[in-house]
Write a protein that holds these residues in place. Structure first.
Motif, short mmCIF file in Angstrom:
data_model
loop_
_atom_site.label_atom_id
_atom_site.label_comp_id
_atom_site.label_asym_id
_atom_site.label_seq_id
_atom_site.Cartn_x
_atom_site.Cartn_y
_atom_site.Cartn_z
N SER A 77 0.81 -1.46 -0.11
CA SER A 77 -0.04 0.09 -0.11
C SER A 77 0.79 1.17 0.14
CB SER A 77 -0.94 -0.20 1.10
OG SER A 77 -1.71 -0.97 1.38
N PRO A 80 -3.01 5.78 2.60
CA PRO A 80 -3.96 5.40 3.47
C PRO A 80 -5.15 4.74 2.90
CG PRO A 80 -3.15 7.60 3.78
CD PRO A 80 -2.60 7.28 2.57
N LEU A 83 -4.43 1.33 1.42
CA LEU A 83 -4.32 0.34 2.39
C LEU A 83 -5.89 0.08 3.09
CD1 LEU A 83 -1.55 -0.02 5.25
CD2 LEU A 83 -4.06 -0.05 5.95
N VAL A 84 -6.77 0.98 3.24
CA VAL A 84 -8.04 0.81 3.94
C VAL A 84 -8.52 -0.24 3.04
CG1 VAL A 84 -10.36 1.98 4.54
CG2 VAL A 84 -8.31 2.89 5.24
N TYR A 140 -0.68 2.18 8.48
CA TYR A 140 -1.92 3.31 7.83
C TYR A 140 -1.26 4.51 8.67
CZ TYR A 140 -6.16 5.77 7.68
OH TYR A 140 -7.06 6.60 7.22
#
Length: 194
Positions: A77, A80, A83-84, A140
């Motif tokens: 990732s 952010p 990644l989520v 994150y």
């Protein structure tokens, strides 16, 4: 290099997980586990003293693979948001593909409150799962350029709670509930950073 005995114990563990995942801890006896495997009760008893030893070995065997499940999400990732989305997708995928194993995990975690023989192993495994989730939260936070707002135990408790609720809902309602898990992850993960 694993010995022949190590390989046989792993084969027995894989076989036991199938029965345990279908029946749960309390309903699956050692004889039943052996009866649903290609191994005799005697062979199972030769490699494992009792059901508790077999269950602990089997769950440790399974969870060793699980704790690296999100490592690619963490390393690949670049934002952010990415990644989520990747984390939410992976959570849903693991429920979809391995629901019986996750139900078994929650069953054993609850049983460990009543059975001291399970407690140390379950606590140890739970710690590795907390560390797995913390790697996601820490990455994150790094990508967001903000520090975490909670510690590892709180982050694990929140995300594990969402996962357990989704697993329960999936067991009753199937695939449609997994979209709700993704929505909740999109809300909760940003709350874990300042």
């Amino acid at each position: 290099m694993p010995t022949k005995s190590d390989r046989r114990r792993e084969e027995l563990a894989e076989s036991a997980l199938t029965t345990l995942g279908a029946m749960g801890y309390a309903r699956a006896s050692l004889r039943e586990i052996a009866g649903n495997s290609p191994f005799s009760h005697g062979v199972v008893h030769y490699y494992f003293q009792d059901k508790t030893e077999l269950v602990i070995y089997s769950v440790r065997h399974y969870k060793r693979r699980c704790v690296t499940r999100y490592d690619a999400v963490v390393s690949d990732s670049t934002s952010p948001e990415e990644l989520v989305e990747a984390f939410a997708a992976k959570l849903a995928q693991t429920i979809r593909e391995e629901a019986p194993m996750h139900r078994l995990w929650y069953d054993l975690r609850t049983q460990s409150m009543f059975e001291p023989a399970l407690r140390d192993a379950i606590t140890e495994i739970d710690g590795t799962l907390e560390a797995m989730i913390w790697r996601v939260v820490d990455r994150y936070a790094t990508l967001a350029g903000r520090p975490p707002s909670v510690g590892a135990p709180a982050a694990y408790g929140m995300l594990d709670g969402l996962f357990q609720q989704a697993l329960l809902a999936y067991t009753a309602g199937g695939e449609p509930v997994l979209d709700g898990l993704a929505t909740q992850v999109r809300v909760v993960l940003p709350l874990l950073v300042r």
